[in-house]
Motif scaffolding. Structure first.
Motif, PDB file in Angstrom:
ATOM      1  N   ALA A 292       0.295  -1.643   7.773  1.00 42.71           N
ATOM      2  CA  ALA A 292       1.208  -1.386   6.662  1.00 42.71           C
ATOM      3  C   ALA A 292       2.074  -0.180   6.968  1.00 42.71           C
ATOM      4  N   ALA A 293       1.475   0.849   7.564  1.00 44.74           N
ATOM      5  CA  ALA A 293       2.252   2.039   7.886  1.00 44.74           C
ATOM      6  C   ALA A 293       3.302   1.727   8.948  1.00 44.74           C
ATOM      7  N   LEU A 294       2.932   0.880   9.902  1.00 45.10           N
ATOM      8  CA  LEU A 294       3.874   0.571  10.983  1.00 45.10           C
ATOM      9  C   LEU A 294       5.057  -0.252  10.498  1.00 45.10           C
TER      10      LEU A 294
ATOM     11  N   SER B  30      -3.349   5.576  10.951  1.00 41.56           N
ATOM     12  CA  SER B  30      -2.343   5.276   9.936  1.00 41.56           C
ATOM     13  C   SER B  30      -1.425   6.464   9.727  1.00 41.56           C
ATOM     14  N   SER B  31      -1.983   7.680   9.738  1.00 39.17           N
ATOM     15  CA  SER B  31      -1.081   8.788   9.456  1.00 39.17           C
ATOM     16  C   SER B  31      -0.126   9.002  10.619  1.00 39.17           C
ATOM     17  N   ALA B  32      -0.584   8.746  11.825  1.00 36.58           N
ATOM     18  CA  ALA B  32       0.358   8.806  12.950  1.00 36.58           C
ATOM     19  C   ALA B  32       1.460   7.772  12.752  1.00 36.58           C
ATOM     20  N   ALA B  33       1.063   6.561  12.346  1.00 39.45           N
ATOM     21  CA  ALA B  33       2.048   5.498  12.127  1.00 39.45           C
ATOM     22  C   ALA B  33       3.027   5.882  11.028  1.00 39.45           C
ATOM     23  N   LEU B  34       2.522   6.510   9.978  1.00 44.06           N
ATOM     24  CA  LEU B  34       3.394   6.920   8.876  1.00 44.06           C
ATOM     25  C   LEU B  34       4.443   7.909   9.357  1.00 44.06           C
TER      26      LEU B  34
ATOM     27  N   VAL C 198      -4.277   9.589   3.256  1.00 39.94           N
ATOM     28  CA  VAL C 198      -4.288   8.158   3.549  1.00 39.94           C
ATOM     29  C   VAL C 198      -5.628   7.561   3.162  1.00 39.94           C
ATOM     30  N   LEU C 199      -6.694   8.274   3.479  1.00 39.85           N
ATOM     31  CA  LEU C 199      -8.023   7.766   3.144  1.00 39.85           C
ATOM     32  C   LEU C 199      -8.146   7.576   1.632  1.00 39.85           C
ATOM     33  N   ALA C 200      -7.648   8.534   0.894  1.00 44.14           N
ATOM     34  CA  ALA C 200      -7.726   8.418  -0.564  1.00 44.14           C
ATOM     35  C   ALA C 200      -6.915   7.229  -1.051  1.00 44.14           C
ATOM     36  N   LYS C 201      -5.730   7.055  -0.460  1.00 50.48           N
ATOM     37  CA  LYS C 201      -4.904   5.922  -0.885  1.00 50.48           C
ATOM     38  C   LYS C 201      -5.586   4.594  -0.547  1.00 50.48           C
TER      39      LYS C 201
ATOM     40  N   LEU D 201       0.817  -1.222   0.000  1.00 52.20           N
ATOM     41  CA  LEU D 201       0.000   0.000   0.000  1.00 52.20           C
ATOM     42  C   LEU D 201       0.843   1.261   0.000  1.00 52.20           C
ATOM     43  N   PHE D 202       1.788   1.344   0.941  1.00 52.21           N
ATOM     44  CA  PHE D 202       2.621   2.539   0.995  1.00 52.21           C
ATOM     45  C   PHE D 202       4.024   2.289   0.450  1.00 52.21           C
ATOM     46  N   ALA D 203       4.349   1.018   0.195  1.00 51.01           N
ATOM     47  CA  ALA D 203       5.751   0.679  -0.072  1.00 51.01           C
ATOM     48  C   ALA D 203       6.319   1.437  -1.268  1.00 51.01           C
TER      49      ALA D 203
END
Ligand code: HEM
Ligand SMILES: Nc1ncnc2c1ncn2[C@@H]1O[C@H](COP(=O)(O)OP(=O)(O)OP(=O)(O)O)[C@@H](O)[C@H]1O
Ligand SMILES: Nc1ncnc2c1ncn2[C@@H]1O[C@H](COP(=O)(O)OP(=O)(O)OP(=O)(O)O)[C@@H](O)[C@H]1O
Ligand SMILES: [Mg+2]
Ligand SMILES: [Mg+2]
Lengths: 252, 223, 56, 205, 223, 205
Positions: E150-152, E214-218, E95-98, E71-73
């Motif tokens: 995934a973000a973590l 997720s955005s905090a994790a990112l 993040v929501l859009a992704k 997802l973010f890779a």
């Protein structure tokens, strides 16, 4: 003689040959399709009696069996070219293998689809875990795996060789898969499915089935060569002869 | 020759011991997947007992496949794999040693934890015994076949899911006979022998051919 | 005519099967033609770009 | 001893070089040069048999390296962009495993000796991931001290090394060439090479 | 704000279209896993019909989880993710859009192929309908929760299997209600409503909180 | 305008620098220098809020950048080791998405114009993965032309660029500083910077 053959097998000389053959194959495809379909729908009985009575839906046979055959033959052709490529390191054979794969995958899907549409009226179910069906499904996955692996590798040469190896491993595994599903219980392996027999099929049906098979062969040649031409162009883009073609196309 | 095999095997085991999580994750993945099913299917004893063998085997397939992603990856990234290709040793011997180490670290734990899992599914003791035996013979085959796929997908993006696409269909025969053995064992124990013999035969064949195919794949991937 | 299309009441199965075959084959052909067209356009542009790049 | 004839290499769809020929005898150093992306690494990897060229021949003592296989690899030492050492293992472990795989029986003392010679005294049994970039590279270079290989193929061996280490490596290469060995190397920085017969090959000129 | 959402969504869809296999692999992984079970469990119609919902849901869990790894890779590796953190837009919106794009590419295909899979398991038409509905509501929740994991695990080695350890336990409620709905549907259709309502509620809650988490994790992973 | 007070950064278990303080006004260029691994990148990322320092304050117009959040990021443009462009998208697509995310409404014409200015005429609608390394970097640099950000943070912006591009980039930075902007940059190679007030900061000295 061998030297001549390799010269013929160079992309540069094969490109125009393929270009000239494609229209011929298209004409043959259309003609054979016309004959096969006409014969299949109008020169055969509506219903079949015998030990395995079939109503009109049996007409799916004219596409089902040819697609199923094509799916297997094309896979063998794919593996053949892949093996030649690995052994002799010839670029054209890898391109051939590549060009065959999508058509083969489509035929495999169509065999599954038409089989399912035949199975519903005939067996009362779209799908069953019959060995033949299941191994056809496995074959489909192998095609998809080949295509996916090839497109996941950016370096074409590595992609060619890696997916060729995969195809070969797959070819060895398909019979094992078929046999293992066909015979899930080694205690009673005698209960093998009876293989259908071409000889028992009525003449008119057999005729249109074979004509349709030929039509699909011609179709496969046509699409494979079309795809091959695109692949050759992409891969040889920087060579002089492709540049010539491009300038000619631009003027036209 | 045996010295080389042993060196590589010891090397991989040492490496795994120095960073332990890699080993445990596979095991936990297996346990989690197996535990998910009763949640999805319902917890009736009889249903679970029929399901058990199949679920355990599919979970073993998935766990072994996911772990395979890392089989050559670390050596590829730091260049030691490249050096292995350049030694005067047959590459397939080195691959065999690496697969053996990999199986000891990821396959064998599955075999050992199988009784626990079998209990979750209310399998009989006899069935659990057969399950362990079939896993013992079957999981090395999974590692061996999977090594080919791991070598082919080395260093690709999206490697994990691509690997499964390539390898899972090839796992079908092992799955059929592995779970078949366990299912049959509930009926009459003597009957499982042909299954076990077949799995053993698969293991022999795979042990001979898979390392060769994997090393060919490695040479391709490292170009 | 309608008798032919009904295929003895099995129209859905017969035409469903034939329809998918026809659809996929036609799609493949169209896709191949589109692929060739975009490819020629792209390669043509690339080679023209290379030509102008050389003269720069 | 090493002969290259009509070599052509492609990467992706691009031809990097074609019709490349040269022959090297013992006691020679070949310095391969060229801009980024001209195919130096590809050439060196072809010489090792890691990369299959499109066409052309590479021969060692008159026989094709494909045909020689393991016999060729026994005489070869390749040193690439990657160090080829494991961060989790100590320097000693790394080197003794490498020696076993190369088929050499080297005593542990010899390895300690080599590590000391290359300037890593006191770091021998630390996991190499705790070493700095330059020290890691030195561990890998200790293989040059230990190896009995006839042909050294070195891809940018001087990067990440400090002045002392560069001098040491130059001395090692010079001694190898003096002993009748062969070395093929690439470097971007101009490094004065001191000994033996030096040949230069410019790619993509 | 909607413009930003739409831009990111369109961007991710365009990217996926330009390298199509990434999308297809998830779909085929799902199909393969689902197809493996009957081979392991046996092919009796009745057994399969009871199994169907659970298997489909577990396969959906696994497929969605494996796809999440990517997802973010890609954005992480080429630095575009870093740039997204530095824009003046709320990160959770991006993040929501992704996640939305990711679901359209990997979740929706599962919903659409469900009838085919249902047929393999001889499910009734009503059950297939409920299955599609439950997948439609459930898979977005999987993507949303998975995005946190995934973000973590961004940029860690052994990410895939580590991710599954973190995320699979969190997926359990979805699995229970998703497969529960399908199983119940075979008994009396009216009963599925509470299940569907619950899944809908999960979706609402996840859509609100998961992007923030997720955005905090990112932000943590990109330090 | 940008104030740093008592900044301390750690990476792993190692303290990179501590008690770092400086203040910059508009029209200033800060050149951060130091050997490999001394923490230049870490400092720049802290300035952007991408890295949380161990202790110390970073203020923009008198307020902490944490508290400002989006308002700070609107005035910031960061250019790191990675280009931050997608290989599958064309230059035009990359830049217009970046602009939308930055909250700027930029017409497509302006983007074409910017790409032309940066020397990419004719390459505008090729997927950027087909461009060479230097051209990719140029696409990313076109953001400097388009952006209205006040503070530029550039981490080794000159690598992989040829002489023309280096000159162009120097001109862009100079103009930005002349307009009263602020720029913080690191480079290893000594590049003469032409305009405005230049400050230097040496790390790990
Ligand atoms: C999804 C379902 C099905 C699949 C995947 C499938 C697949 C295949 C394949 C792979 C073949 C070629 C076998 C060979 O040449 O050895 C084949 C042939 C054939 N199939 Fe099917 N099939 C399906 C359903 C059916 C059904 C429902 C019927 C008829 C009731 C049927 C009748 C036949 C016949 C008559 C042949 C020709 C036999 C021969 O020449 O060997 N198939 N099918
Ligand atoms: N794996 C690969 N797949 C496709 N192309 C590649 C691959 N590796 C390298 N190339 C291309 O091949 C060309 C030659 O690469 P090579 O690594 O041999 O160059 P080099 O001369 O060693 O450069 P450098 O000085 O940067 O080390 C480059 O243009 C590169 O883009
Ligand atoms: N992700 C990380 N985790 C732990 N330590 C790190 C990490 N990234 C960098 N470091 C360490 O922090 C130190 C500073 O790194 P930094 O990237 O800031 O250096 P730099 O000055 O930018 O070096 P260069 O000139 O090579 O770019 C280095 O010693 C490095 O080993
Ligand atoms: Mg190089
Ligand atoms: Mg830096």
């Amino acid at each position: 003689m061998a030297l001549n053959w390799f010269k013929f097998a160079s992309p540069a000389s094969f490109y125009p040959i393929a270009g000239r053959l494609v229209p011929v194959f298209w004409v043959l495809t259309l003609a054979l399709l016309a004959v096969g379909l006409y014969w299949g729908f109008f020169q055969t009985a509506d219903q079949l009696g015998g030990s395995n009575p079939q109503k009109e839906y049996y007409r799916i046979i004219f596409i089902h069996v040819p697609t199923a055959w094509m799916s297997m033959w094309l896979y063998m052709i794919l593996v053949g070219w892949a093996a030649i490529g690995l052994v002799f390191n010839t670029r054209l054979s890898f391109m051939m293998a590549n060009a065959v794969a999508p058509t083969g995958a489509i035929f495999t899907f169509l065999a599954l689809w038409t089989g399912a549409f035949w199975g519903r009226p005939s067996w009362g179910t779209y799908w069953d875990w019959d060995p033949r069906l299941t191994s056809e499904l496995a074959l489909f996955f192998l095609y998809i795996g080949y295509i996916a692996l090839h497109s996941a590798i950016d370096d074409t040469r590595r992609a060619d060789r890696a997916s060729a190896l995969l195809a070969i491993v797959g070819l060895i595994m398909v019979p094992v898969i078929f046999w293992s599903i066909n015979c899930p219980d080694p205690n009673q392996c005698a209960a093998l499915h009876q293989r259908s027999n071409l000889m028992r099929i009525e003449g008119n049906i057999l005729f249109s089935m074979l004509i349709m098979t030929l039509a699909f062969w011609m179709y496969s040649f046509a699409t494979t060569f079309m795809r091959l031409r695109s692949i050759i162009l992409t891969r040889e883009a920087e060579s002089a002869w492709v540049q010539d073609i491009l300038t000619k196309e631009a003027r036209a | 020759m045996f010295r080389v095999f042993w060196t590589v095997l010891k090397r991989d085991l040492t490496l795994a011991m120095r960073r332990r999580t890699d080993v445990l994750t596979t095991l936990f993945f297996f346990v989690i997947v197996v535990s998910l099913f009763p949640l999805g299917v319902g917890t009736e004893r009889k249903v679970l007992a029929t399901l058990g063998p199949g679920v355990v085997w599919v979970a073993a397939l998935l766990a072994s496949m996911l772990a395979l992603e890392r089989l050559f990856a670390a050596d590829y990234e730091d260049g030691t794999l490249e050096q292995m290709l350049l030694t005067a040793q047959p590459l397939s011997l080195l691959v065999l040693a690496k697969v053996a180490a990999h199986w000891l670290l990821t396959g064998l734990p599955l075999v050992l934890i199988a009784p626990l899992v079998g209990m979750q599914y209310h399998l009989s003791d006899a069935a659990i015994g057969v399950m362990m035996l079939s896993l013992l013979l079957g999981t090395p085959v999974l590692s061996l076949i999977g090594a080919i796929g791991a070598a082919l997908t080395l260093g690709l993006r999206g490697g994990g899911i691509l690997l499964s696409l390539l390898i899972l269909p090839l796992y079908i025969p092992i799955l059929v006979y592995g779970s078949g053995a366990v299912q049959v064992s509930d009926i009459a124990i003597a009957d499982t022998q042909p299954y076990v013999a077949l799995l053993g035969a698969f293991l022999m064949v795979a042990a001979i051919f898979a390392p060769v195919a994997s090393s060919a794949a490695l040479r391709i991937s490292l170009e | 005519m309608s008798e032919f299309f009904s295929q003895g009441g099995f129209a859905f199965f017969v035409w469903g099967a034939y329809g998918m075959v026809a659809a996929l084959l036609v799609i493949e052909i169209l896709q191949l033609r589109a692929q060739r067209r975009t490819l020629l356009a792209r390669l043509g542009r690339l080679s023209r770009m290379r030509d102008t790049g050389a003269t720069e | 001893m090493l002969e290259v004839q009509g070599l052509e290499c492609r990467r992706g769809d691009r031809r990097l070089f074609s019709d490349l020929s040269f022959a090297l005898d013992g006691g020679t150093l070949l310095h391969v040069r060229g801009r980024n992306g001209t195919g130096k690494t590809t050439l060196l990897r072809s010489l090792c048999g890691l990369f299959t060229p499109e066409s052309g021949d590479i021969r060692w003592r008159g026989e094709s390296i494909r045909a020689l296989g393991d016999d060729y690899r026994r005489e070869l030492l390749y040193f690439g962009h990657l160090n080829g050492i494991k961060g989790e293992l100590t320097g000693i472990e790394n080197l003794s495993i490498a020696a076993t795989l190369d088929g050499d029986r080297i005593s542990e003392d010899a390895i300690w000796e080599a590590l000391a010679q290359i300037g890593l005294r006191g770091f021998e049994d630390l996991p190499t991931r705790m070493l700095s970039q330059g020290q890691k590279k030195r561990v890998a270079l200790a293989r040059l001290v230990l190896s009995g290989a006839r042909l050294w193929v070195l891809d940018e061996p001087f990067t990440a090394l400090d002045v002392d280490a560069v001098a040491l490596l130059q001395r090692l290469i010079a001694e190898h060439v003096e002993r009748g060995g062969l070395a093929v190397l690439t470097t971007h920085q101009e490094v004065p090479l001191t000994s033996g017969q030096v040949e230069r090959l410019d790619l993509g000129a």
